[in-house]
Design a protein around this motif. Sequence first.
Motif, PDB file in Angstrom:
ATOM      1  N   TYR A 142       1.019  -1.279  -0.031  1.00 25.82           N
ATOM      2  CA  TYR A 142      -0.014  -0.121  -0.104  1.00 25.82           C
ATOM      3  C   TYR A 142       0.793   1.368  -0.083  1.00 25.82           C
ATOM      4  O   TYR A 142       2.102   1.124   0.526  1.00 25.82           O
ATOM      5  N   PRO A 143       0.260   2.415  -0.508  1.00 26.20           N
ATOM      6  CA  PRO A 143       1.020   3.861  -0.513  1.00 26.20           C
ATOM      7  C   PRO A 143       0.842   4.387   1.018  1.00 26.20           C
ATOM      8  O   PRO A 143       0.123   5.336   0.919  1.00 26.20           O
ATOM      9  N   ILE A 144       1.435   3.734   1.988  1.00 24.25           N
ATOM     10  CA  ILE A 144       1.133   4.203   3.437  1.00 24.25           C
ATOM     11  C   ILE A 144       1.686   5.712   3.332  1.00 24.25           C
ATOM     12  O   ILE A 144       1.063   6.359   4.410  1.00 24.25           O
ATOM     13  N   ASN A 145       2.475   6.276   2.618  1.00 24.30           N
ATOM     14  CA  ASN A 145       2.771   7.882   2.755  1.00 24.30           C
ATOM     15  C   ASN A 145       1.748   8.757   2.115  1.00 24.30           C
ATOM     16  O   ASN A 145       1.589   9.718   2.552  1.00 24.30           O
ATOM     17  N   GLU A 146       0.781   8.200   1.599  1.00 21.16           N
ATOM     18  CA  GLU A 146      -0.455   8.822   1.017  1.00 21.16           C
ATOM     19  C   GLU A 146      -1.551   8.430   2.067  1.00 21.16           C
ATOM     20  O   GLU A 146      -2.553   9.417   2.130  1.00 21.16           O
ATOM     21  N   ILE A 147      -1.545   7.223   2.622  1.00 14.41           N
ATOM     22  CA  ILE A 147      -2.943   7.041   3.355  1.00 14.41           C
ATOM     23  C   ILE A 147      -2.864   7.639   4.752  1.00 14.41           C
ATOM     24  O   ILE A 147      -3.801   8.330   4.921  1.00 14.41           O
ATOM     25  N   LEU A 148      -1.702   7.634   5.261  1.00 18.43           N
ATOM     26  CA  LEU A 148      -1.668   8.309   6.577  1.00 18.43           C
ATOM     27  C   LEU A 148      -1.879   9.877   6.721  1.00 18.43           C
ATOM     28  O   LEU A 148      -2.995  10.279   7.496  1.00 18.43           O
ATOM     29  N   PRO A 149      -1.755  10.553   5.808  1.00 13.03           N
ATOM     30  CA  PRO A 149      -1.932  12.082   5.611  1.00 13.03           C
ATOM     31  C   PRO A 149      -3.492  12.534   5.469  1.00 13.03           C
ATOM     32  O   PRO A 149      -4.109  13.031   6.189  1.00 13.03           O
ATOM     33  N   ALA A 150      -3.967  11.412   4.581  1.00 10.08           N
ATOM     34  CA  ALA A 150      -5.457  11.439   4.115  1.00 10.08           C
ATOM     35  C   ALA A 150      -6.336  11.018   5.448  1.00 10.08           C
ATOM     36  O   ALA A 150      -7.467  11.797   5.690  1.00 10.08           O
ATOM     37  N   LEU A 151      -5.823  10.136   6.250  1.00  6.25           N
ATOM     38  CA  LEU A 151      -6.489   9.532   7.309  1.00  6.25           C
ATOM     39  C   LEU A 151      -6.528  10.667   8.261  1.00  6.25           C
ATOM     40  O   LEU A 151      -7.458  10.981   9.005  1.00  6.25           O
ATOM     41  N   LYS A 152      -5.232  11.481   8.639  1.00  2.49           N
ATOM     42  CA  LYS A 152      -5.050  12.174   9.669  1.00  2.49           C
ATOM     43  C   LYS A 152      -6.013  13.381   9.477  1.00  2.49           C
ATOM     44  O   LYS A 152      -6.584  13.914  10.312  1.00  2.49           O
ATOM     45  N   SER A 153      -6.003  14.004   7.941  1.00  7.57           N
ATOM     46  CA  SER A 153      -6.667  15.069   7.866  1.00  7.57           C
ATOM     47  C   SER A 153      -8.340  14.839   7.971  1.00  7.57           C
ATOM     48  O   SER A 153      -9.107  15.538   8.152  1.00  7.57           O
ATOM     49  N   THR A 154      -8.754  13.654   7.606  1.00  6.74           N
ATOM     50  CA  THR A 154     -10.264  13.280   7.661  1.00  6.74           C
ATOM     51  C   THR A 154     -10.464  13.177   8.827  1.00  6.74           C
ATOM     52  O   THR A 154     -11.778  13.579   9.267  1.00  6.74           O
ATOM     53  N   PHE A 155      -9.727  12.637   9.982  1.00  6.77           N
ATOM     54  CA  PHE A 155     -10.013  12.504  11.211  1.00  6.77           C
ATOM     55  C   PHE A 155     -10.125  13.949  11.759  1.00  6.77           C
ATOM     56  O   PHE A 155     -11.015  14.204  12.597  1.00  6.77           O
TER      57      PHE A 155
END
Length: 163
Positions: A142-155
């Motif tokens: 998975y592209p975890i460097n893209e998933i984490l910022p998207a997850l944190k901003s949505t949270f």
Amino acid sequence: MEEALYTFTADHRATTQTALIAIIIALGALAGMAALLKKKAEGRQRNQNMLAAMLLFFVFLIGGGAAFFSWLKIRKTGPVAIYEDAVETPYGKAAFRTMKDAYIHADREPSLIDPARTVRTTRMLVIEEQGGKTHVLSEQDYPINEILPALKSTFAEWRQKGG
């Protein structure tokens, strides 16, 4: 059902390549084994043919097992979707209200000769829920460097809305 804000798909290229190579090796070993078993020979030559056929059978088992488990991994790694109030991984859906933490963990494999030296490092995105359930996504899939910022901003947006 609500629509996902972000969707990330798994990268199956390396696993698919491994599965195809394993299938080719397994089929080649099976064909070689069948040819050796059909070959008529006597005495020492027959024993050598049986030994070679047995070794090819083991190669077939190893190749078949590698292909099967590669296929199983492809089926297990599905898409990751981030919604307004939850994240869905192949391990289930985690609502933001039950999330404890999300971070990237570096798993280091120490050298057998010098334990202080790292041979291989694999980074993993870990999403922890309050109940103890964890969702672990490897950077190999998975592209975890893209998933984490998207997850944190949505949270953060969910929390601002009063979540």
